[in-house]
Design an enzyme around this catalytic site. Structure first.
Site, PDB file in Angstrom:
ATOM      1  N   THR A  50     -12.639  19.037 -14.978  1.00 46.65           N
ATOM      2  CA  THR A  50     -13.958  18.920 -15.607  1.00 46.65           C
ATOM      3  C   THR A  50     -15.058  19.344 -14.628  1.00 46.65           C
ATOM      4  OG1 THR A  50     -13.119  17.062 -16.881  1.00 46.65           O
ATOM      5  CG2 THR A  50     -15.493  17.337 -16.824  1.00 46.65           C
TER       6      THR A  50
ATOM      7  N   GLU B 208     -16.868   7.579 -17.700  1.00 43.79           N
ATOM      8  CA  GLU B 208     -17.039   9.032 -17.669  1.00 43.79           C
ATOM      9  C   GLU B 208     -17.684   9.487 -16.368  1.00 43.79           C
ATOM     10  OE1 GLU B 208     -14.978   9.555 -19.944  1.00 43.79           O
ATOM     11  OE2 GLU B 208     -16.087  11.065 -21.076  1.00 43.79           O
TER      12      GLU B 208
END
Lengths: 308, 308
Positions: free
Chosen positions: A183, A130
């Site tokens: 993101t 991530e």
């Protein structure tokens, strides 16, 4: 012990309304499918047989590669692995595409090595994927991807992962409007300072979500699915957001909000039939705005990754 | 139907760490004792036989009077009442002194009128007493004072009161250092703006507290008893705060924080014996600083007010 296995790891919804950065859950579908194989030489090799051709194949640039390397470093293993992506959640969808890959890789390797670590301990390694994907090692996608169900990340320092109960009838509708929304960009629109007044409203709802899950109180869970802090700014990046949400609620959804950092939306219902109606209602809004979209209807996944 | 009854209403702890403004619980002791009597003429009369002589006797200036009037207005009753305070939680202690009075008054009147309203519906009237006492109609003292146990105020607009489970072994230590600290002043030191980063830490702990209560997971509940937003500024107003907290944790407390807006502190343990040791450890710190203090050790009150 097997030398090669096929793994399914689920897509996930993070930032569940008032659970920003701390609450996520797993979907029964879609998800990633990978083939993971022990190799004779050391190092990680990545192959891509999925539809998404832009995936980096260098392990140090690939979320699954980075996660797997972090895992191998931690257990001090020199074992080599080859990962082949067969099916892949669309990158940039906001339903944990990178998390599913990371989860599949570390879960698969752990299986092939005879499960030296429990699933909960794999979360920290998947978080490294991530970090590569979004610049932030958040856990609210990888934790449910690895553990299934709803998962609370109570604390990041130290990492404290709390699996939560999943009410039996809870069904989820996802709409992924085909627009690009990174993101990182979605992180940039967040206000660094918020008012205490809004924060109190938010953690009232955080508490309501948790109580709703434990009580299996669908109404409480539904009316707690509010976000007065993140949604007001992030939703602006998603064309038609307000109309899609309104359509979902009109179609009977318990609540609706941004999935992860968007552009996908999630909504909850208490049956698959209702969840289908909700997904279709959202898709109609997208269509009327000439935006292509994918929809998914699924129960909450209670298992996490599985060996296929 | 009785014309006169004696009521006990419990002291309460609000602002339970990461549950600022939304989470409170009731104590078995101390509490208020009042005598409430139906009178033949209309209006509210207040008498004080407690040790605290500074209590205003005009009903419009008395928290119990204001709460009772709000209740009578709502049910459109012209019934007159006389309230006599027999025992009173020390005003300004931070353990819901005004809330206990308001709760006792509306609970008692409702009893004498044959319970036209359920206890949950009394919260809104008792909140009017809080508005008088602190300038803010908060509910995290009056709701547990009326309902017992742990209570979540999920939302204020509309008011949404969620009773929570109370783990069986949870015991509470209270220390009330004899210093003056007005609720209004304690409100003034609060920062109106907070960082999103701290807010995320806070609502992770809010969620942890709720999950801990449902799971009866004392360790989870204990490590969630953190507050990175309010405690850092408010604790400065309480001399010896850090040492008292440290002493409580050293003596085995699960966690420790400011009760309400202070100056009292609460700490949790899993037995009355341990809770006594914790209270004494905190009191020793107070003594070493030449500050007088009262201590209380109690289980969590599950009943709310009772007719004595």
């Amino acid at each position: 012990m097997e030398k090669s296995i096929k793994i399914f790891a689920p897509a996930t919804v993070a930032n569940v309304a008032a659970g920003f950065d701390i609450l996520g859950f797993a979907l029964e579908k879609p998800g990633d499918e990978i083939l993971i194989r022990k190799t004779d030489k050391t190092g990680i090799q990545i192959k891509n047989e999925s539809a998404f051709t832009s995936m980096p194949l260098q392990p140090e640039n690939n979320t699954a590669g980075v996660a797997l390397q972090a895992y191998l470093d931690a257990i001090e293993s020199k074992q080599g692995f080859e990962i082949t992506f067969i099916k892949k959640v669309k990158p940039g969808s906001g339903i944990g595409s990178s998390a599913a890959s990371s989860a599949a890789a570390v879960f698969g390797a752990n299986e092939l090595l005879g499960n030296p670590l429990p699933a909960k301990d794999l979360v920290a390694f998947a978080m490294e994927g991530e970090r590569l994907a979004s610049g932030s090692a958040h856990a609210d996608n990888v934790a449910p991807a690895l553990l299934g169900g709803f998962v609370l990340i109570r604390s990041y320092h130290p990492l404290d992962i709390i699996p939560l109960p999943t009410p039996e009838r809870l069904c989820c509708s996802i709409i992924h409007p085909q627009i690009e929304l990174k993101t990182e960009d979605a992180r940039k629109v967040l206000k660094k300072q918020i008012t205490l007044q809004n924060a109190v409203v938010q953690w009232g709802n955080t508490a309501g979500l948790i109580a709703g899950l434990f009580r299996e109180d669908y109404a409480l869970f539904g009316r707690s699915l509010q976000d007065v802090i993140i949604e007001p700014t992030r939703s602006i990046l998603i064309p038609g957001y307000d109309q899609m949400k309104e359509a979902a609620l009109q179609a009977g959804a318990l609540g609706c909000n941004i999935s992860g950092s968007g552009p996908s939306l999630f909504a909850f219902s208490t049956s698959l039939e209702e969840a289908s109606r909700v997904a279709e209602a959202m898709q109609q809004v997208c269509s009327s705005l000439q935006i292509d979209s994918d929809i998914y209807v699924s129960r909450v996944n209670k298992k996490g990754p599985i060996v296929l």
